[in-house]
Design a protein around this motif. Structure first.
Motif, PDB file in Angstrom:
ATOM      1  N   ALA A  91      -8.362   1.734   3.937  1.00  0.00           N
ATOM      2  CA  ALA A  91      -9.005   0.463   4.291  1.00  0.00           C
ATOM      3  C   ALA A  91      -8.103  -0.317   5.242  1.00  0.00           C
ATOM      4  CB  ALA A  91      -9.299  -0.341   3.045  1.00  0.00           C
ATOM      5  N   TYR A  92      -8.031   0.140   6.471  1.00  0.00           N
ATOM      6  CA  TYR A  92      -7.175  -0.480   7.480  1.00  0.00           C
ATOM      7  C   TYR A  92      -7.845  -0.267   8.823  1.00  0.00           C
ATOM      8  CZ  TYR A  92      -3.054  -1.157  10.434  1.00  0.00           C
ATOM      9  OH  TYR A  92      -2.177  -1.591  11.384  1.00  0.00           O
ATOM     10  N   SER A  93      -8.054  -1.326   9.564  1.00  0.00           N
ATOM     11  CA  SER A  93      -8.787  -1.202  10.821  1.00  0.00           C
ATOM     12  C   SER A  93      -7.922  -0.729  11.983  1.00  0.00           C
ATOM     13  CB  SER A  93      -9.452  -2.527  11.182  1.00  0.00           C
ATOM     14  OG  SER A  93      -8.468  -3.533  11.347  1.00  0.00           O
ATOM     15  N   GLY A  94      -6.615  -0.875  11.897  1.00  0.00           N
ATOM     16  CA  GLY A  94      -5.741  -0.350  12.935  1.00  0.00           C
ATOM     17  C   GLY A  94      -4.863  -1.390  13.599  1.00  0.00           C
ATOM     18  N   MET A  95      -3.904  -0.902  14.365  1.00  0.00           N
ATOM     19  CA  MET A  95      -2.933  -1.728  15.085  1.00  0.00           C
ATOM     20  C   MET A  95      -3.040  -1.362  16.568  1.00  0.00           C
ATOM     21  SD  MET A  95       1.231  -1.733  14.636  1.00  0.00           S
ATOM     22  CE  MET A  95       1.185  -2.215  12.913  1.00  0.00           C
ATOM     23  N   ARG A  96      -3.440  -2.296  17.389  1.00  0.00           N
ATOM     24  CA  ARG A  96      -3.694  -2.017  18.808  1.00  0.00           C
ATOM     25  C   ARG A  96      -2.439  -1.763  19.636  1.00  0.00           C
ATOM     26  NH1 ARG A  96      -8.807  -5.511  20.859  1.00  0.00           N
ATOM     27  NH2 ARG A  96     -10.087  -5.141  19.038  1.00  0.00           N
ATOM     28  N   CYS A  99       0.819  -1.206   0.000  1.00  0.00           N
ATOM     29  CA  CYS A  99       0.000   0.000   0.000  1.00  0.00           C
ATOM     30  C   CYS A  99       0.857   1.260   0.000  1.00  0.00           C
ATOM     31  CB  CYS A  99      -0.900   0.015   1.215  1.00  0.00           C
ATOM     32  SG  CYS A  99      -2.140  -1.285   1.222  1.00  0.00           S
ATOM     33  N   HIS A 100       1.926   1.266   0.796  1.00  0.00           N
ATOM     34  CA  HIS A 100       2.801   2.432   0.930  1.00  0.00           C
ATOM     35  C   HIS A 100       4.218   2.041   0.556  1.00  0.00           C
ATOM     36  CE1 HIS A 100      -0.163   4.813   3.210  1.00  0.00           C
ATOM     37  NE2 HIS A 100      -0.511   3.655   3.736  1.00  0.00           N
ATOM     38  N   ARG A 133       7.047   7.754  -4.727  1.00  0.00           N
ATOM     39  CA  ARG A 133       6.498   6.482  -5.226  1.00  0.00           C
ATOM     40  C   ARG A 133       5.233   6.140  -4.444  1.00  0.00           C
ATOM     41  NH1 ARG A 133       8.595   0.603  -4.479  1.00  0.00           N
ATOM     42  NH2 ARG A 133       7.081  -0.461  -5.785  1.00  0.00           N
ATOM     43  N   ASN A 134       4.121   6.599  -4.953  1.00  0.00           N
ATOM     44  CA  ASN A 134       2.841   6.342  -4.313  1.00  0.00           C
ATOM     45  C   ASN A 134       2.242   5.043  -4.826  1.00  0.00           C
ATOM     46  OD1 ASN A 134       2.705   8.826  -2.815  1.00  0.00           O
ATOM     47  ND2 ASN A 134       2.393   9.837  -4.771  1.00  0.00           N
ATOM     48  N   GLY A 135       1.529   4.382  -3.945  1.00  0.00           N
ATOM     49  CA  GLY A 135       0.782   3.190  -4.312  1.00  0.00           C
ATOM     50  C   GLY A 135      -0.672   3.455  -3.995  1.00  0.00           C
ATOM     51  N   THR A 136      -1.314   2.489  -3.385  1.00  0.00           N
ATOM     52  CA  THR A 136      -2.672   2.702  -2.906  1.00  0.00           C
ATOM     53  C   THR A 136      -2.668   3.806  -1.861  1.00  0.00           C
ATOM     54  OG1 THR A 136      -3.153   0.378  -3.270  1.00  0.00           O
ATOM     55  CG2 THR A 136      -4.675   1.574  -1.860  1.00  0.00           C
ATOM     56  N   LEU A 190       1.078   9.954  14.093  1.00  0.00           N
ATOM     57  CA  LEU A 190       1.153   8.711  13.319  1.00  0.00           C
ATOM     58  C   LEU A 190       0.691   7.522  14.152  1.00  0.00           C
ATOM     59  CD1 LEU A 190       4.506   9.096  11.383  1.00  0.00           C
ATOM     60  CD2 LEU A 190       2.259   8.669  10.368  1.00  0.00           C
ATOM     61  N   SER A 191       1.115   7.477  15.399  1.00  0.00           N
ATOM     62  CA  SER A 191       0.712   6.373  16.261  1.00  0.00           C
ATOM     63  C   SER A 191      -0.803   6.332  16.412  1.00  0.00           C
ATOM     64  CB  SER A 191       1.386   6.495  17.631  1.00  0.00           C
ATOM     65  OG  SER A 191       1.000   5.427  18.464  1.00  0.00           O
ATOM     66  N   ARG A 192      -1.416   7.488  16.652  1.00  0.00           N
ATOM     67  CA  ARG A 192      -2.875   7.529  16.792  1.00  0.00           C
ATOM     68  C   ARG A 192      -3.564   7.107  15.494  1.00  0.00           C
ATOM     69  NH1 ARG A 192      -2.433  12.845  18.529  1.00  0.00           N
ATOM     70  NH2 ARG A 192      -4.033  13.410  17.059  1.00  0.00           N
ATOM     71  N   PHE A 193      -3.032   7.541  14.350  1.00  0.00           N
ATOM     72  CA  PHE A 193      -3.629   7.190  13.066  1.00  0.00           C
ATOM     73  C   PHE A 193      -3.486   5.700  12.777  1.00  0.00           C
ATOM     74  CE2 PHE A 193      -3.700   6.907   8.398  1.00  0.00           C
ATOM     75  CZ  PHE A 193      -4.958   7.452   8.172  1.00  0.00           C
ATOM     76  N   ILE A 194      -2.313   5.143  13.034  1.00  0.00           N
ATOM     77  CA  ILE A 194      -2.092   3.713  12.802  1.00  0.00           C
ATOM     78  C   ILE A 194      -2.964   2.880  13.747  1.00  0.00           C
ATOM     79  CG2 ILE A 194      -0.384   1.850  12.907  1.00  0.00           C
ATOM     80  CD1 ILE A 194       1.717   4.041  12.100  1.00  0.00           C
ATOM     81  N   GLU A 195      -3.188   3.391  14.940  1.00  0.00           N
ATOM     82  CA  GLU A 195      -4.045   2.682  15.889  1.00  0.00           C
ATOM     83  C   GLU A 195      -5.492   2.634  15.407  1.00  0.00           C
ATOM     84  OE1 GLU A 195      -5.173   2.748  20.617  1.00  0.00           O
ATOM     85  OE2 GLU A 195      -4.543   4.621  19.674  1.00  0.00           O
ATOM     86  N   ALA A 196      -6.011   3.731  14.905  1.00  0.00           N
ATOM     87  CA  ALA A 196      -7.422   3.805  14.495  1.00  0.00           C
ATOM     88  C   ALA A 196      -7.599   4.942  13.489  1.00  0.00           C
ATOM     89  CB  ALA A 196      -8.315   4.021  15.708  1.00  0.00           C
ATOM     90  N   PRO A 197      -7.343   4.680  12.207  1.00  0.00           N
ATOM     91  CA  PRO A 197      -7.401   5.733  11.196  1.00  0.00           C
ATOM     92  C   PRO A 197      -8.707   6.529  11.190  1.00  0.00           C
ATOM     93  CG  PRO A 197      -6.499   3.733  10.248  1.00  0.00           C
ATOM     94  CD  PRO A 197      -6.971   3.388  11.619  1.00  0.00           C
ATOM     95  N   ALA A 198      -9.821   5.866  11.352  1.00  0.00           N
ATOM     96  CA  ALA A 198     -11.116   6.554  11.271  1.00  0.00           C
ATOM     97  C   ALA A 198     -11.359   7.495  12.448  1.00  0.00           C
ATOM     98  CB  ALA A 198     -12.249   5.538  11.172  1.00  0.00           C
ATOM     99  N   ARG A 199     -10.666   7.284  13.559  1.00  0.00           N
ATOM    100  CA  ARG A 199     -10.802   8.207  14.688  1.00  0.00           C
ATOM    101  C   ARG A 199     -10.075   9.519  14.418  1.00  0.00           C
ATOM    102  NH1 ARG A 199      -8.875   5.690  19.946  1.00  0.00           N
ATOM    103  NH2 ARG A 199      -9.002   3.703  18.889  1.00  0.00           N
ATOM    104  N   VAL A 200      -8.955   9.445  13.711  1.00  0.00           N
ATOM    105  CA  VAL A 200      -8.175  10.644  13.393  1.00  0.00           C
ATOM    106  C   VAL A 200      -8.806  11.390  12.226  1.00  0.00           C
ATOM    107  CG1 VAL A 200      -5.934  11.478  12.573  1.00  0.00           C
ATOM    108  CG2 VAL A 200      -6.042   9.674  14.301  1.00  0.00           C
TER     109      VAL A 200
END
Length: 86
Positions: free
Chosen positions: A64-69, A1-2, A8-11, A47-57
């Motif tokens: 399309a990623y649900s997050g990393m706890r 994705c990245h 060099r962009n991907g999805t 970045l940490s908050r976004f990776i944890e829960a993208p839709a909250r940020v």
């Protein structure tokens, strides 16, 4: 994705140099309105908050990623990205 190569962009946008970059500004990437309107800078904590829960940020983000706890895993991922040339 990245990719870890500048321009060099991907999805998702390239991540080289992401820490310190204004959110939604990777050159050549077409961001969703949700991220383009955040109006902040990618810090390690943002970045940490976004990776944890993208839709909250950025509600209605198209990422399309649900997050990393695990905070440890998120910080290790960010450290890896930074070690690649941030």
């Amino acid at each position: 994705c990245h990719a870890l190569e500048a321009g060099r962009n991907g999805t998702g946008p390239y991540l080289l140099g992401v820490v310190g970059r204004p959110i939604g500004t990777a050159q050549g990437f077409n961001y969703s309105g949700a991220l383009a309107q955040v109006g902040d800078v990618w810090t390690v904590e943002n970045l940490s908050r976004f990776i944890e829960a993208p839709a909250r940020v950025a509600p209605r983000t198209t990422m399309a990623y649900s997050g990393m706890r695990s905070r440890t895993d998120r910080l290790n991922l960010i450290a890896y990205i930074q070690a690649q040339g941030n």
